[in-house]
Design a protein around this motif. Structure first.
Motif, PDB file in Angstrom:
ATOM      1  N   TRP A   6       0.853  -1.189   0.000  1.00 30.54           N
ATOM      2  CA  TRP A   6       0.000   0.000   0.000  1.00 30.54           C
ATOM      3  C   TRP A   6       0.889   1.239   0.000  1.00 30.54           C
ATOM      4  N   ALA A   7       0.604   2.159  -0.925  1.00 27.90           N
ATOM      5  CA  ALA A   7       1.459   3.334  -1.068  1.00 27.90           C
ATOM      6  C   ALA A   7       1.436   4.234   0.164  1.00 27.90           C
ATOM      7  N   ASP A   8       0.328   4.214   0.917  1.00 27.27           N
ATOM      8  CA  ASP A   8       0.256   5.076   2.100  1.00 27.27           C
ATOM      9  C   ASP A   8       0.930   4.438   3.311  1.00 27.27           C
ATOM     10  N   THR A  67     -10.836  -4.944  -4.598  1.00 26.18           N
ATOM     11  CA  THR A  67     -11.850  -4.935  -3.543  1.00 26.18           C
ATOM     12  C   THR A  67     -11.269  -4.411  -2.241  1.00 26.18           C
ATOM     13  N   ALA A  68     -10.055  -4.847  -1.915  1.00 27.62           N
ATOM     14  CA  ALA A  68      -9.392  -4.357  -0.708  1.00 27.62           C
ATOM     15  C   ALA A  68      -9.083  -2.868  -0.817  1.00 27.62           C
ATOM     16  N   ALA A  69      -8.732  -2.403  -2.018  1.00 24.14           N
ATOM     17  CA  ALA A  69      -8.427  -0.995  -2.224  1.00 24.14           C
ATOM     18  C   ALA A  69      -9.662  -0.132  -2.026  1.00 24.14           C
ATOM     19  N   VAL A  70     -10.803  -0.603  -2.517  1.00 27.88           N
ATOM     20  CA  VAL A  70     -12.053   0.137  -2.328  1.00 27.88           C
ATOM     21  C   VAL A  70     -12.377   0.255  -0.845  1.00 27.88           C
ATOM     22  N   THR A  71     -12.236  -0.832  -0.119  1.00 29.14           N
ATOM     23  CA  THR A  71     -12.489  -0.807   1.325  1.00 29.14           C
ATOM     24  C   THR A  71     -11.556   0.186   2.021  1.00 29.14           C
ATOM     25  N   ARG A  72     -10.340   0.244   1.578  1.00 27.25           N
ATOM     26  CA  ARG A  72      -9.331   1.082   2.218  1.00 27.25           C
ATOM     27  C   ARG A  72      -9.473   2.568   1.854  1.00 27.25           C
ATOM     28  N   PRO A 109       6.056 -11.413  -8.252  1.00 26.47           N
ATOM     29  CA  PRO A 109       5.622 -10.057  -8.609  1.00 26.47           C
ATOM     30  C   PRO A 109       5.226  -9.224  -7.390  1.00 26.47           C
ATOM     31  N   ASN A 110       5.382  -7.916  -7.521  1.00 30.90           N
ATOM     32  CA  ASN A 110       4.942  -6.952  -6.518  1.00 30.90           C
ATOM     33  C   ASN A 110       3.829  -6.090  -7.099  1.00 30.90           C
ATOM     34  N   LEU A 111       2.805  -5.817  -6.292  1.00 31.11           N
ATOM     35  CA  LEU A 111       1.720  -4.920  -6.697  1.00 31.11           C
ATOM     36  C   LEU A 111       1.616  -3.792  -5.680  1.00 31.11           C
ATOM     37  N   LEU A 112       1.771  -2.569  -6.163  1.00 29.83           N
ATOM     38  CA  LEU A 112       1.631  -1.383  -5.324  1.00 29.83           C
ATOM     39  C   LEU A 112       0.295  -0.728  -5.638  1.00 29.83           C
ATOM     40  N   VAL A 113      -0.517  -0.477  -4.613  1.00 31.55           N
ATOM     41  CA  VAL A 113      -1.844   0.106  -4.786  1.00 31.55           C
ATOM     42  C   VAL A 113      -1.861   1.494  -4.149  1.00 31.55           C
ATOM     43  N   SER A 114      -2.350   2.472  -4.892  1.00 24.85           N
ATOM     44  CA  SER A 114      -2.419   3.841  -4.381  1.00 24.85           C
ATOM     45  C   SER A 114      -3.704   4.507  -4.850  1.00 24.85           C
ATOM     46  N   SER A 115      -4.027   5.638  -4.245  1.00 23.58           N
ATOM     47  CA  SER A 115      -5.222   6.393  -4.623  1.00 23.58           C
ATOM     48  C   SER A 115      -4.900   7.875  -4.637  1.00 23.58           C
TER      49      SER A 115
END
Length: 276
Positions: A6-8, A67-72, A109-115
């Motif tokens: 998570w980017a934050d 789905t986890a990103a939306v919740t977050r 692989p790595n996945l970084l999620v940000s908003s």
């Protein structure tokens, strides 16, 4: 499966190949609450293009991450829904490992999620654009992939200043390819014209959807090379920039020359009708 970041909280680990070599790709998705505009197309493209790069990722795992990103994140932008929601960014890399360019064995692989907040919407009456002095080279092996290798676009974007919204980039042969963050569509008397997908650095989700929509309405859409004369000549009845976050953006002024802004695409894009 991938390692989820998570980017934050924190970014990728120091040895991530995306940061070191641009070894990865990304998607930027316009969100409204817990739904995304053309979400399935974005996720399908990431899985497909990751496969072209040899990065293993399953669509089901990617959907779980969304789905986890939306919740977050979605609740952080509740007060912005009337202004257009928020932006979800997914950055996928090959992972961490391997000295030099060659990946190590068993790299995960790595996945970084940000908003982020939605950018300010461009004027409906049209925007100003210009031609970039930075040439854009498209490797056929990587054509269309929204990879992390965007240095040419970074250099071209440094030319955007003042009232300019975008600059249009050409290849070494002088053919117009795309903007730094947009695909190009022009209106002519006979129909619509856009550069062919094989010539593009990024084959945009909005470009794909708009072309399908126009064809479904029985309008003529031609994919062929464009040069400056095509967009500055009298046969041009409008220039439009396509972007998955901002939608369809008309150009009212290009390189100081006023362009017609028709209503042919005025009602084609409504993000609230494309939520998934």
């Amino acid at each position: 499966m991938f390692n989820l970041y998570w980017a934050d909280e924190r970014g990728f680990p120091p040895g991530d190949r995306g940061a070191a070599y641009g070894d990865g790709l990304f998607e930027t998705i316009r969100m409204h609450g817990d739904r995304g505009v053309l979400l399935s197309r974005h996720l399908d493209r990431m899985v497909r293009d990751a496969g072209r790069l040899g990065i293993p990722i399953a669509l089901t795992d990617l959907r779980k991450a969304c789905t986890a990103a939306v919740t977050r994140y979605a609740g952080r932008y509740t007060n912005q829904q009337a202004e257009g929601g928020w932006v979800l960014k997914l950055t996928l890399t090959r992972g961490e490992g391997g000295r030099g360019y060659q990946p190590g064995m068993g790299v995960r692989p790595n996945l970084l999620v940000s908003s982020s907040s939605m950018p300010i919407a461009p004027a409906g009456s049209g925007v100003a654009a210009d031609f970039s002095r930075v040439p854009l080279t498209v490797n056929p092996l990587l054509a269309g992939i929204k990879s992390l290798n965007r240095l040419e676009q970074v250099m071209a974007s440094r030319e955007i200043h003042g009232d300019l919204f975008e600059v249009l980039m050409s290849d070494a042969g002088g053919n117009l390819v795309e903007g730094t963050r947009t695909n190009i569509l022009i209106k002519e008397l006979e129909g619509w014209v856009t550069p062919p997908a094989k010539s593009l650095a990024v084959t945009g989700i909005m470009r794909q959807w708009v072309l399908e929509k126009l064809r479904s309405r029985g309008e003529v859409v031609v994919e062929r090379s464009l040069d400056i004369g095509d967009v500055m000549g009298s046969q041009c009845l409008g220039v439009y920039l396509l972007n998955s976050v901002m939608g369809v953006v008309p150009v009212r002024c290009l390189a100081g020359q006023d362009l017609p802004v028709g209503d042919g695409l005025a009602t084609i894009f409504n993000p609230l009708e494309l939520l998934e």
